[in-house]
Design a protein around this motif. Sequence first.
Motif, PDB file in Angstrom:
ATOM      1  N   ALA A 120       0.843  -1.188   0.000  1.00  0.00           N
ATOM      2  CA  ALA A 120       0.000   0.000   0.000  1.00  0.00           C
ATOM      3  C   ALA A 120       0.881   1.241   0.000  1.00  0.00           C
ATOM      4  N   PHE A 121       0.291   2.359  -0.433  1.00  0.00           N
ATOM      5  CA  PHE A 121       1.047   3.604  -0.541  1.00  0.00           C
ATOM      6  C   PHE A 121       0.260   4.758   0.068  1.00  0.00           C
ATOM      7  N   PHE A 138       4.259   1.866   1.971  1.00  0.00           N
ATOM      8  CA  PHE A 138       5.376   2.673   1.489  1.00  0.00           C
ATOM      9  C   PHE A 138       4.915   4.085   1.166  1.00  0.00           C
ATOM     10  N   HIS A 139       5.882   4.978   1.028  1.00  0.00           N
ATOM     11  CA  HIS A 139       5.564   6.326   0.570  1.00  0.00           C
ATOM     12  C   HIS A 139       5.186   6.262  -0.908  1.00  0.00           C
ATOM     13  N   THR A 140       4.245   7.087  -1.297  1.00  0.00           N
ATOM     14  CA  THR A 140       3.775   7.090  -2.683  1.00  0.00           C
ATOM     15  C   THR A 140       4.913   7.305  -3.674  1.00  0.00           C
ATOM     16  N   ILE A 144       7.042   3.626  -8.291  1.00  0.00           N
ATOM     17  CA  ILE A 144       7.713   3.131  -9.496  1.00  0.00           C
ATOM     18  C   ILE A 144       8.749   2.067  -9.132  1.00  0.00           C
ATOM     19  N   LYS A 145       9.503   2.315  -8.087  1.00  0.00           N
ATOM     20  CA  LYS A 145      10.514   1.354  -7.637  1.00  0.00           C
ATOM     21  C   LYS A 145       9.861   0.029  -7.245  1.00  0.00           C
ATOM     22  N   ILE A 167      -3.304  10.711  -8.576  1.00  0.00           N
ATOM     23  CA  ILE A 167      -2.796   9.366  -8.268  1.00  0.00           C
ATOM     24  C   ILE A 167      -3.119   8.402  -9.405  1.00  0.00           C
ATOM     25  N   THR A 168      -4.277   8.585 -10.026  1.00  0.00           N
ATOM     26  CA  THR A 168      -4.629   7.755 -11.178  1.00  0.00           C
ATOM     27  C   THR A 168      -3.605   7.908 -12.288  1.00  0.00           C
TER      28      THR A 168
END
Length: 217
Positions: A120-121, A138-140, A144-145, A167-168
Amino acid sequence: MNNRILKEVDKVPEPTLRRLPWYLSNIKLMKERGEAYVSSTQISKEINIDASQIAKDLSYVNISGRTRVGYEIDELINVLENFLGFTNIHKAFLFGVGSLGGALLGDSGLRHFGLEIDAAFDVKPELIGTEINGIPIFHTDEFIKKMEEYHVNIGVLTVPINIAQKITDKMVDGGIKAIWNFTPFRIRVPENIVVQNTSLYAHLAVMFNRLNFNQEK
């Protein structure tokens, strides 16, 4: 997979796809009661949907019943679960760990229907580095990582409405192919992205309106 299960999914009407899980749930209850066969008429009595509609819906999964007997219940359960994708695990990321997002992370039952939320972010400092139901948050900015690490293709959107589109866009740019949108905001996506809108507020509005109408009669 049994080739009788497969038909062109894009030809299946959405109302049918919404009804099939109802049939599946009730058929499983019948199995628990010891039933070996089930007919459209029996399902109709359980969920108050016309038997002819049920038979039409089941025709899309291409399973044959026996005259005056019905469908073999174990086979029908297997066919429906495969057709609906519940037997395959679809990995997902969740965005927005508020009350609704947190509840979804805590719902272990989603995995029984083929959805596994791997991470989750959020942006709240107090959430970053924690877990809910064993699912890391995790942080948003790490999205990508983490996509490179987890290789998911579904995003669950439970963020505040004012950042839903932002966010989309981030999800789509990062490689997400399908979005389960729980916000009341109608997100905009490219044509190749699958979106399922599930607005609790919209369903509440319908329920309240019908409740008020019945009380005024």
